[in-house]
Write an enzyme that holds these catalytic residues in place. Structure first.
Site, short mmCIF file in Angstrom:
data_model
loop_
_atom_site.label_atom_id
_atom_site.label_comp_id
_atom_site.label_asym_id
_atom_site.label_seq_id
_atom_site.Cartn_x
_atom_site.Cartn_y
_atom_site.Cartn_z
N LYS A 47 3.25 8.99 9.09
CA LYS A 47 2.88 8.41 10.38
C LYS A 47 3.76 8.91 11.54
CE LYS A 47 0.14 4.77 8.34
NZ LYS A 47 0.33 4.36 6.96
N ASP B 215 9.28 2.87 0.44
CA ASP B 215 8.18 3.51 1.18
C ASP B 215 8.28 3.11 2.64
OD1 ASP B 215 5.85 4.48 2.22
OD2 ASP B 215 4.53 3.61 0.69
N TYR C 96 0.85 -1.19 0.00
CA TYR C 96 0.00 0.00 0.00
C TYR C 96 0.88 1.24 0.00
CZ TYR C 96 -3.61 3.34 1.37
OH TYR C 96 -4.49 4.41 1.41
C1 LIG Z 1 -0.25 4.74 5.56
C2 LIG Z 1 0.62 4.48 4.38
C3 LIG Z 1 0.65 5.33 3.25
C4 LIG Z 1 -0.34 6.47 3.08
O1 LIG Z 1 -0.22 7.45 4.05
P1 LIG Z 1 -1.48 8.44 4.32
O2 LIG Z 1 -0.92 9.43 5.28
O3 LIG Z 1 -2.57 7.57 4.89
O4 LIG Z 1 -1.84 9.03 3.01
C5 LIG Z 1 1.59 5.11 2.27
N1 LIG Z 1 2.45 4.07 2.35
C6 LIG Z 1 2.44 3.22 3.39
C7 LIG Z 1 3.44 2.12 3.44
C8 LIG Z 1 1.51 3.37 4.43
O5 LIG Z 1 1.47 2.49 5.43
#
Ligand SMILES: *Cc1c(COP(=O)(O)O)cnc(C)c1O
Length: 439
Positions: free
Chosen positions: A270, A237, A142
């Site tokens: 986060k 990511d 994701y």
């Molecule tokens: C949560 C998440 C995102 C998206 O972040 P948002 O602040 O919810 O847009 C992207 N990549 C990873 C790996 C995530 O866990």
């Protein structure tokens, strides 16, 4: 009807499904979501006044526990100076330096407000840097909800069993190649099939939105070698894993394991906002300097580098010291051990997988031998999890409302919090056993 039901009914009249992010609706576990009014340390309080031990931690940001006094104090001080100026403030460079100094391969940082923006910007930068259009992502990973990154994306899409999203034009979806994770041969084949056309490979540093699925030994190094050889950028990511799976994110864990884990671009979110909206794209100076105003790649944000959010991020990263990670790791190990004992005693087949201090539980016989990709993750027994989830919630433990999410601890999960979870486990494990598919 509880206050939570009343709040949901009211919210549904104006907000689609009553929620502002789909997983909050409890779609895959059923029942009524709790509406929380406060959080303190490891505890959340819902609108009925009931307490829960929190195992979601805001999906990661509450690394120190909710309402850590020093973070709240930093936010109070920032708030008292005004909320947003649409101009630069002195804290932004400090937060950028904290991110750079604790990461692998990060020379420059641009602050944004959400992880979605961070990965979207990383993709745009990679396309500009290479002059190519195609993007490779891995199934079950994701990267937020931008059009090009929603295919087979884990997280809420795994929960709702959606292959992607309506509303994404076919021409845009066609620019994203989705490959199986932990399969270097598939990537090699994709490069061979599209010579000179792949701009970037984006990967979660360790997959944690289909349950926790770390890269197999050698996979990260293979990604680095193949992308370098083929002239594509590697985007790591770390929005979820950054400063949570370890003090230097999962990149640090990989480097310590001897992997070649230096990506060209790294995304964060986060934890770096400590609970307020801060995310970032970082990486090689020559690539980041393609961003406006130094370069031709446009990116902007009214609230980017917001002074209140930045203050929360700086306070959180300053406080996230070795002791915090030691406590986080100890709590995670104790919890995983207790869960394993309870599930084994109840005869529930399961598998616990780790990425640094982060873990998740996979449910059912189909996954008990281990999960290395999305196809396997999707064979887990979500009915067993739903029963377990509700038994725990009834006992005052709030787990993620989907079997495909990591379990998030905080440095505030102390012996009392762990004891409360332990006390709830035998009955929840029995409920899972009773609900297991085929039982
Ligand atoms: C949560 C998440 C995102 C998206 O972040 P948002 O602040 O919810 O847009 C992207 N990549 C990873 C790996 C995530 O866990």
């Amino acid at each position: 009807m509880s206050v939570n039901d009343t709040l949901l009914e009211r919210a549904k009249l104006t907000i689609p499904g009553g929620v502002n992010s789909p997983v909050r609706a409890f779609g895959s576990v059923g029942g009524t979501p709790r509406f929380y009014v406060s959080g303190q340390g490891a505890t959340l309080t819902d609108a009925t006044g009931r307490d829960y031990v929190d195992l979601v931690a805001g999906w990661g940001p509450a690394l120190l526990g909710h309402a850590h006094p020093d973070v709240i104090d930093a936010v109070h001080r920032a708030v008292s100076r005004g909320l947003s100026f649409g101009a630069s403030g002195p804290g932004e460079a400090e937060l950028a330096e904290l991110i750079r100094d604790r990461s692998v391969g990060v020379e420059r940082v641009r602050l944004v407000s959400t992880g979605t923006e961070a990965t979207m910007t990383a993709i745009r930068l990679a396309r500009a840097a290479t002059g190519r259009d195609l993007i490779v992502k891995f199934a079950g990973h994701y990267h937020g909800h931008s059009d090009g990154l929603l295919a087979q994306a884990g997280s809420g899409l795994a929960t709702f069993a959606l292959p992607g999203s309506a509303g994404v034009p076919a021409d845009i979806a066609a620019l994203t190649l989705v490959l199986p994770y932990n399969d270097p041969a598939a990537l090699e084949a994709a490069f061979a099939a599209h010579p000179g056309r792949i701009a970037a490979v984006i990967t979660e540093a360790a997959a944690a939105n289909m349950g926790v699925v770390p890269p197999a030994p050698g996979f990260t190094t293979a990604l680095r070698e193949l992308t370098r050889r083929e002239g594509a950028l590697l985007i790591s990511d770390e929005v979820l894993t950054g400063f949570r799976s370890g003090p230097r994110g999962y990149g640090g864990v990989l480097v310590d394991a001897g992997e070649d884990a230096t990506a060209d671009l790294v995304t964060f979110g986060k934890v770096i906002g400590g609970g307020l909206p801060v995310a970032a794209v970082g990486g090689r100076a020559d690539v980041l300097d393609l961003l406006a105003p130094t370069g031709p790649v446009y990116q902007a944000g009214t609230l980017s580098g917001n002074p209140v959010a930045v203050a929360a991020g700086i306070a959180t990263l300053h406080l996230a010291d070795a002791e915090v990670y030691r406590r986080l790791a100890a709590a995670a190990e104790a919890l995983a051990e207790a869960v394993a004992v309870a599930l084994t005693a109840a005869g529930v087949p399961h598998r616990i997988q780790w990425a640094g201090t982060l873990f998740s539980v996979f449910w059912g016989p189909e996954v008990a031998a281990g999960v290395a990709d999305y196809a396997t993750a999707q064979r887990q027994d979500t009915a067993a999890y739903a029963a377990f989830f509700h038994a725990m919630l009834d006992a005052g433990v709030a787990l993620p409302p989907s079997a495909f999410e990591a379990w998030f601890l905080t440095a505030a999960h102390d012996a009392a919090a762990l004891d409360r979870i332990r006390a709830a486990l035998p009955a929840a494990a029995a409920a899972a056993a009773a609900a297991a598919s085929g039982a």
